[in-house]
Motif scaffolding. Structure first.
Motif, PDB file in Angstrom:
ATOM      1  N   UNK A 101       1.438  -0.864  -0.642  1.00 59.43           N
ATOM      2  CA  UNK A 101      -0.099   0.210   0.171  1.00 59.43           C
ATOM      3  C   UNK A 101       1.148   0.982   0.048  1.00 59.43           C
ATOM      4  N   UNK A 102       1.669   0.879   0.529  1.00 57.69           N
ATOM      5  CA  UNK A 102       2.799   2.623   0.304  1.00 57.69           C
ATOM      6  C   UNK A 102       3.677   2.556  -0.718  1.00 57.69           C
ATOM      7  N   UNK A 103       3.592   1.267  -0.922  1.00 60.13           N
ATOM      8  CA  UNK A 103       4.763   1.993  -3.040  1.00 60.13           C
ATOM      9  C   UNK A 103       3.597   2.205  -3.680  1.00 60.13           C
ATOM     10  N   UNK A 104       2.330   1.729  -3.419  1.00 61.33           N
ATOM     11  CA  UNK A 104       1.249   1.588  -4.261  1.00 61.33           C
ATOM     12  C   UNK A 104       0.781   3.867  -4.344  1.00 61.33           C
ATOM     13  N   UNK A 105       1.083   4.375  -2.826  1.00 58.59           N
ATOM     14  CA  UNK A 105       0.770   5.661  -3.284  1.00 58.59           C
ATOM     15  C   UNK A 105       1.905   5.988  -2.981  1.00 58.59           C
ATOM     16  N   UNK A 106       3.176   6.337  -2.845  1.00 60.77           N
ATOM     17  CA  UNK A 106       4.301   6.794  -2.779  1.00 60.77           C
ATOM     18  C   UNK A 106       5.539   6.954  -4.551  1.00 60.77           C
ATOM     19  N   UNK A 107       5.478   5.434  -4.976  1.00 59.63           N
ATOM     20  CA  UNK A 107       5.991   5.394  -6.335  1.00 59.63           C
ATOM     21  C   UNK A 107       5.188   3.975  -7.113  1.00 59.63           C
ATOM     22  N   UNK A 108       3.579   4.475  -7.366  1.00 56.44           N
ATOM     23  CA  UNK A 108       3.692   4.056  -8.361  1.00 56.44           C
ATOM     24  C   UNK A 108       3.501   3.482  -9.583  1.00 56.44           C
ATOM     25  N   UNK A 109       4.676   4.274 -10.111  1.00 57.68           N
ATOM     26  CA  UNK A 109       5.425   3.580 -11.116  1.00 57.68           C
ATOM     27  C   UNK A 109       6.568   2.230 -10.847  1.00 57.68           C
ATOM     28  N   UNK A 110       6.258   2.084 -10.018  1.00 57.89           N
ATOM     29  CA  UNK A 110       8.021   0.817  -9.854  1.00 57.89           C
ATOM     30  C   UNK A 110       6.959  -0.446 -10.012  1.00 57.89           C
ATOM     31  N   UNK A 111       7.540  -1.705  -9.549  1.00 54.60           N
ATOM     32  CA  UNK A 111       7.100  -2.903 -10.072  1.00 54.60           C
ATOM     33  C   UNK A 111       7.361  -3.766  -8.027  1.00 54.60           C
ATOM     34  N   UNK A 112       7.029  -4.245  -8.219  1.00 55.84           N
ATOM     35  CA  UNK A 112       6.415  -5.140  -7.135  1.00 55.84           C
ATOM     36  C   UNK A 112       7.381  -6.443  -6.835  1.00 55.84           C
ATOM     37  N   UNK A 113       8.288  -7.872  -6.181  1.00 50.29           N
ATOM     38  CA  UNK A 113       7.712  -8.751  -6.229  1.00 50.29           C
ATOM     39  C   UNK A 113       8.446  -8.772  -4.324  1.00 50.29           C
ATOM     40  N   UNK A 114       7.031  -9.835  -3.917  1.00 50.03           N
ATOM     41  CA  UNK A 114       6.753  -9.694  -2.940  1.00 50.03           C
ATOM     42  C   UNK A 114       6.468 -11.387  -2.382  1.00 50.03           C
ATOM     43  N   UNK A 115       6.802 -11.880  -0.953  1.00 50.52           N
ATOM     44  CA  UNK A 115       7.265 -13.703  -1.381  1.00 50.52           C
ATOM     45  C   UNK A 115       5.682 -14.132  -0.929  1.00 50.52           C
ATOM     46  N   UNK A 116       4.470 -12.838  -0.414  1.00 47.41           N
ATOM     47  CA  UNK A 116       3.080 -13.792  -1.319  1.00 47.41           C
ATOM     48  C   UNK A 116       2.309 -13.718  -1.293  1.00 47.41           C
ATOM     49  N   UNK A 117       2.729 -12.461  -2.026  1.00 48.66           N
ATOM     50  CA  UNK A 117       1.763 -11.381  -2.917  1.00 48.66           C
ATOM     51  C   UNK A 117       2.228 -11.766  -4.893  1.00 48.66           C
ATOM     52  N   UNK A 118       3.336 -12.136  -5.018  1.00 47.77           N
ATOM     53  CA  UNK A 118       3.479 -12.748  -6.179  1.00 47.77           C
ATOM     54  C   UNK A 118       4.169 -11.269  -6.280  1.00 47.77           C
ATOM     55  N   UNK A 119       4.456 -10.921  -8.123  1.00 49.27           N
ATOM     56  CA  UNK A 119       4.576  -9.709  -8.730  1.00 49.27           C
ATOM     57  C   UNK A 119       4.148  -8.705  -9.357  1.00 49.27           C
ATOM     58  N   UNK A 120       3.961  -7.728  -9.675  1.00 51.95           N
ATOM     59  CA  UNK A 120       3.811  -6.598  -9.809  1.00 51.95           C
ATOM     60  C   UNK A 120       4.022  -5.735 -10.671  1.00 51.95           C
ATOM     61  N   UNK A 121       3.349  -5.161 -12.152  1.00 51.45           N
ATOM     62  CA  UNK A 121       4.949  -4.678 -13.091  1.00 51.45           C
ATOM     63  C   UNK A 121       4.583  -4.028 -13.206  1.00 51.45           C
ATOM     64  N   UNK A 122       6.105  -3.005 -13.019  1.00 50.22           N
ATOM     65  CA  UNK A 122       6.183  -1.467 -12.775  1.00 50.22           C
ATOM     66  C   UNK A 122       6.124  -0.951 -14.297  1.00 50.22           C
TER      67      UNK A 122
END
Length: 286
Positions: free
Chosen positions: A79-100
């Motif tokens: 939620x922090x990343x979506x708010x502060x850096x919405x164009x960045x991707x995310x790789x998380x252990x529990x919720x997988x990959x979000x492409x940026x």
């Protein structure tokens, strides 16, 4: 940049402007701050339930627990990343990959060491790092219960905790026979990998187990000489790589190459101890 290999943190962040570096550092701390209350809410609670990812289809067979705290912490971090850096991707252990679209990816492990978390030991941690296509740039190892935060990258290498804020620096060179080695599992991966690890362990002065990400924090703080593991995922190692290398250490795979893809990892306090341990690992696997 924070890179796996034989160099430390010199020349970190080349190609990134100072404003961007400062923003990434700010967001990394904010992400770690968001995870703290979610992990502490259930820590040492009686009867905490855990699902076994290892037994699920596609699992690795070994007990691999995940709790409500893991999921809640990662949700808060995202939620922090979506708010502060919405164009960045995310790789998380529990919720997988979000492409940026920015070329930067946040690599998150909400609770690295869930087995320790379930047991009530304070050796688990929250891992936050940001990477580009070539590897990790800046990382945080946060231990919420103790209140310790280790950071590395972009010219920073420090720990903040009960004893205040101090620079991180790995141990100077010493003989392998005087070394302290940490790892998580006594068996260390496959049978062959376990034999290779034992070759190093038997040559060292002391070996301790069950440390998870806290082992890398202790290496960066100058407490131990080596951390050797196998079967890791990228989210297990990105933040530790940054912290250890910023403190003057070395992190590679067991062939001496980049380690940010996971798998077999050796983190060492200095080139001498790295070379000695790596030679034993490779000889045992040959």
């Amino acid at each position: 940049m924070c890179r796996t290999g034989r160099s430390s943190d010199h020349g970190v962040g080349q190609g990134l402007d100072e404003t961007l570096k400062a923003d990434l550092i700010r967001v990394a701390h904010t992400v770690a701050d968001a995870a703290r209350p979610e992990t502490l809410r259930l820590f040492r609670s009686t009867g905490l339930a855990a699902d076994d990812k290892g037994a699920a289809p596609g699992g690795m067979g070994r007990y691999d627990p995940v709790t409500a705290a893991d999921r809640a912490a990662e949700a808060a971090m995202r939620a922090v990343i979506a708010r502060e850096r919405p164009h960045d991707g995310i790789l998380g252990e529990e919720m997988g990959t979000t492409t940026g679209t920015s070329g930067l990816t946040w690599v998150l492990d909400p609770i690295d060491g869930t087995r320790g978390y379930l047991c009530g030991t304070p050796t688990w941690g929250v891992l936050v790092s940001v990477a580009d296509a070539s590897g990790p740039l800046f990382g945080v190892i946060d231990q919420p219960f103790i209140g310790e935060r280790f950071v590395g990258g972009f010219g920073q290498a420090s720990v903040d905790g009960p004893h205040g804020t101090h620079p991180l620096a790995t141990r100077p060179a010493r003989h392998l026979s005087d070394a302290i080695v940490l790892t998580t599992f006594p068996e260390v991966g496959t049978e062959a990998e376990g034999r290779a690890f034992r070759a190093v362990s038997q040559a060292a002065q002391l070996t301790r187990y069950g440390m998870d990400c806290y082992a890398y924090a202790l290496l960066a703080a100058g407490q131990v000489d080596l951390v050797i593991e196998a079967g890791l995922q990228p989210y297990d190692v990105h933040a530790p790589i940054c912290v250890v290398q910023a403190a003057g250490g070395i992190v590679t795979d067991w062939q001496g190459g980049p380690a940010h893809g996971g798998g077999r990892v050796i983190a060492a306090a200095n080139p001498r101890i790295h070379a000695a341990a790596l030679a034993l690992l490779q000889a045992s696997l040959a």
